[in-house]
Design a protein around this motif. Structure first.
Motif, PDB file in Angstrom:
ATOM      1  N   ASN A  29       0.821  -1.207   0.000  1.00 49.63           N
ATOM      2  CA  ASN A  29       0.000   0.000   0.000  1.00 49.63           C
ATOM      3  C   ASN A  29       0.854   1.255   0.000  1.00 49.63           C
ATOM      4  O   ASN A  29       1.755   1.396   0.823  1.00 49.63           O
ATOM      5  CB  ASN A  29      -0.911   0.005   1.228  1.00 49.63           C
ATOM      6  N   HIS A  80      -0.374   2.430  10.214  1.00 50.56           N
ATOM      7  CA  HIS A  80      -0.119   1.431  11.259  1.00 50.56           C
ATOM      8  C   HIS A  80       1.068   0.564  10.868  1.00 50.56           C
ATOM      9  O   HIS A  80       1.575   0.663   9.750  1.00 50.56           O
ATOM     10  CB  HIS A  80      -1.369   0.585  11.520  1.00 50.56           C
ATOM     11  N   ASP A  84       2.410  -4.611   5.102  1.00 48.89           N
ATOM     12  CA  ASP A  84       1.884  -4.099   3.826  1.00 48.89           C
ATOM     13  C   ASP A  84       1.703  -2.578   3.860  1.00 48.89           C
ATOM     14  O   ASP A  84       1.258  -1.979   2.889  1.00 48.89           O
ATOM     15  CB  ASP A  84       0.573  -4.819   3.424  1.00 48.89           C
ATOM     16  N   HIS A  85       2.108  -1.949   4.997  1.00 51.89           N
ATOM     17  CA  HIS A  85       2.054  -0.481   5.100  1.00 51.89           C
ATOM     18  C   HIS A  85       3.410   0.147   5.420  1.00 51.89           C
ATOM     19  O   HIS A  85       3.629   1.320   5.128  1.00 51.89           O
ATOM     20  CB  HIS A  85       1.004  -0.070   6.135  1.00 51.89           C
ATOM     21  N   ASP A 168      -6.268   0.747   7.518  1.00 51.05           N
ATOM     22  CA  ASP A 168      -6.937  -0.525   7.783  1.00 51.05           C
ATOM     23  C   ASP A 168      -7.745  -0.378   9.062  1.00 51.05           C
ATOM     24  O   ASP A 168      -7.260   0.176  10.038  1.00 51.05           O
ATOM     25  CB  ASP A 168      -5.910  -1.650   8.001  1.00 51.05           C
ATOM     26  N   HIS A 373     -10.219  -6.493   9.684  1.00 49.39           N
ATOM     27  CA  HIS A 373     -10.807  -5.588   8.688  1.00 49.39           C
ATOM     28  C   HIS A 373     -12.332  -5.560   8.777  1.00 49.39           C
ATOM     29  O   HIS A 373     -12.966  -6.545   9.138  1.00 49.39           O
ATOM     30  CB  HIS A 373     -10.389  -6.007   7.282  1.00 49.39           C
ATOM     31  N   HIS A 395      -7.211  -0.719  -0.874  1.00 48.39           N
ATOM     32  CA  HIS A 395      -6.823  -1.887  -0.092  1.00 48.39           C
ATOM     33  C   HIS A 395      -7.692  -3.088  -0.428  1.00 48.39           C
ATOM     34  O   HIS A 395      -8.474  -3.562   0.401  1.00 48.39           O
ATOM     35  CB  HIS A 395      -6.905  -1.576   1.408  1.00 48.39           C
TER      36      HIS A 395
END
Ligand SMILES: [Zn+2]
Ligand SMILES: [Zn+2]
Length: 563
Positions: A29, A80, A84-85, A168, A373, A395
């Motif tokens: 992301n 966060h 993936d961030h 997220d 999520h 996302h």
């Protein structure tokens, strides 16, 4: 909401939104917001390679646009601390110097990574609820609940437009740390006005609500209360709340806790130092000393819940773990569900554990994991509170983004106000509307293999695929280009092609064929050099071998010098 044509109006001011990664995929992301010649970056994550990306360690976003516009970059805000961030931040900092903003735990996890890469940068710790500005961007961090502590959404204001980026989230009314989502603040923000919302689409296909993390605690409580053996629990190291709950339950039932796996040790240390994890005095034992603790007084928290072959749980299952030898009667709990794509490796580990006589508890059997999520009803709550004029689903894979758009439409948003982008597209937004421009920024998958970033392209992957499917054949030969005299070979060496012992006939036929090709080439063209022989071998042997085996190994002629 298309722009109206009005030639008399002075040049329009826009906020540009450019997603570089995270659309039509789960992972890597990264979104850029650009206004008045200034760029802020929201997140910079990695994704894990697809099956066909052989040998690739990780995939990171394309930094080309940022490198081209480096003078505009004002900062990076982190929602966060999930991979993936934040996973690609070290790679970004190797290319560009960028100031970071994020909550304490998120930046703590980033700094762990930077240390590994021997990098440093300016990091500004912010708190949920805090307002700050970066250049012309006025930003507010809003508490979000997710499967990691200290997650935030961002409300970002520019004179051209306002954006709400959920990051997220799920709406957990009873999170372990007692810090629920700030719904009243979300409603305030909705009243102030949000021109466009970017929202998490991961669970858009799932109806209802995601269950609270508290439920996992209740299930684990029952399991640990009844257990009479050693307990090994595998979970994501970043899920600090889950780890906290396991520690509390261990203490409640008179057990000591230890951790296994490098990332688990790192996160537990960091989260304890920063105050996100509270392990009571005397409850923790070092893994090396854990063998002195009676089985029914021990809980081992470990990495490897995704079946990762190098992680601690897989090593335990394969008897390769230095400090933990599994035995009949032990209990292993997978407190996670397999991330899509990992199902096979997880069931592989589960089977190996069963073979050992270990009692295995995993997601099919009990509520020992909940998603981080939002499901459909939670997405509806978010849309209803924020009430954005326009919406861009982020996302998620294609199907998640489509479903999320449909949910927005069901809630009354006009189709023309929903913007469906691909990585690399640009959405120019202002108070009156938005317009999409395709392929503004490069947004390729950048493959990282060992120390190489982006040097493995399609050609290399094609070769790896060919190698993995049909193996390698080396033809070693020595000839004198002057006379055509063959003084060595041809000798055939194969790797991953056929089992040599059972295929001596095929290999000797191949050797004869190679000799025939070399002789013919040298006879028809007395000036034939190494290149000509090499090409002839490659082409003619390829069809010969394919005819015999229906396989296409990589053929490499090697020439030995005449001494
Ligand atoms: Zn996350
Ligand atoms: Zn994520």
């Amino acid at each position: 909401m298309a722009f109206k044509n009005n030639k008399n109006r002075r040049a329009e001011e826009f906020l540009k939104i450019i997603p570089i990664g995270g659309l039509k995929e789960i992972g890597k992301n990264m979104t850029l917001l650009e206004y008045n010649g200034q760029i802020i970056i929201v997140d910079c994550g990695l994704s894990f390679p697809e099956d066909e990306m052989l040998g690739i360690d990780i995939v990171i976003p394309d930094f080309d646009y940022l490198i081209q516009n480096s003078e505009k970059i004002k900062g990076l805000i982190v929602t966060h601390g999930h991979e993936d961030h934040i996973g690609a931040i070290p790679y970004l900092l190797k290319e560009l110097s960028v100031e970071l903003y994020g909550t304490k735990l998120s930046l703590g996890l980033v700094s762990n990574k930077l240390k590994e890469h021997k990098l440093s940068c300016i990091a500004n710790v912010i708190e949920a609820g805090q307002k700050f500005s970066i250049g012309d961007f006025e930003i507010e961090a809003v508490r979000a609940t997710h499967s990691i502590a200290d997650a935030v959404s961002y409300y970002i204001k520019t004179p051209a437009a306002t954006v709400f980026h959920t990051g997220d989230f799920k709406i957990d009314f009873t999170p372990i740390d007692g810090d629920p989502m700030d719904l009243s603040r979300l409603a305030d923000i909705g009243r102030k006005g949000v021109d466009i919302m970017l929202a998490d689409s991961t669970n858009a296909l799932r109806p209802g609500f995601t269950k609270s993390e508290q439920l996992v605690g209740e299930t684990l409580d029952g399991i640990i209360r009844e257990a009479e053996s050693r307990i090994i629990i595998a979970t994501f190291s970043s899920n600090v709340h889950r780890v906290q709950k396991i520690v509390e339950l261990a203490v409640k039932y008179g057990r000591k806790v230890t951790v296994s796996g490098r990332s688990m040790e790192n996160v537990v240390r960091l989260a304890s130092e920063l105050g996100y994890l509270n392990i009571p005095e005397g409850a923790y034992v070092d893994l090396k000393k854990a063998k002195n603790i009676p089985d029914k007084e021990l809980v081992i928290i470990t990495t490897g819940s995704q079946g990762e072959p190098m992680a601690a749980l897989s090593r335990m299952a394969n008897d390769e773990h230095r400090n933990v030898k599994l035995k009949k009667g032990d209990m292993v709990i997978f407190s996670s569900t397999p991330v899509p794509g990992n199902e096979k490796t997880v069931s592989g580990v589960v089977n190996t554990l069963y073979e050992k006589g270990v009692k295995v508890i995993y997601h099919d059997i009990a509520d020992i994991h909940v998603s981080g999520h939002a499901c459909q009803e939670e997405l509806k709550i978010m849309h209803s509170l924020i009430k954005p004029k326009m919406f861009m689903p982020v996302h998620g894979e294609y199907r998640h983004l489509v479903k999320h758009s449909q949910i927005a439409e069901e809630l009354g948003m006009k189709n023309e106000n929903i913007f469906f982008l691909s990585n690399g597209d640009q959405l120019s937004v202002n108070k009156r509307g938005a317009k999409k421009f395709a392929n503004v920024a490069k947004a390729d998958d950048i493959l990282v293999d060992g120390l190489g970033v982006g040097d493995v392209g399609n050609a290399v992957l094609k070769e790896r695929k060919q190698l993995s499917e049909a193996g390698l054949m080396v033809i070693a030969v020595g000839f004198d280009p002057g006379t055509g005299y063959i003084f060595h070979g041809p000798e055939i060496i194969t790797k991953g092609f056929v089992y040599v012992k059972e295929n001596e006939k095929l290999l000797s036929e191949t050797r004869d064929k190679a000799l025939e090709i070399i002789e013919k080439t040298l006879m028809t063209n007395p000036r034939a050099d190494v290149n000509a022989v090499s090409n002839a071998l490659r082409e003619q042997l390829r069809s010969f071998i394919f005819l015999k085996t229906k396989r296409s190994p990589i053929i490499i002629p090697v020439f030995i010098d005449y001494e």
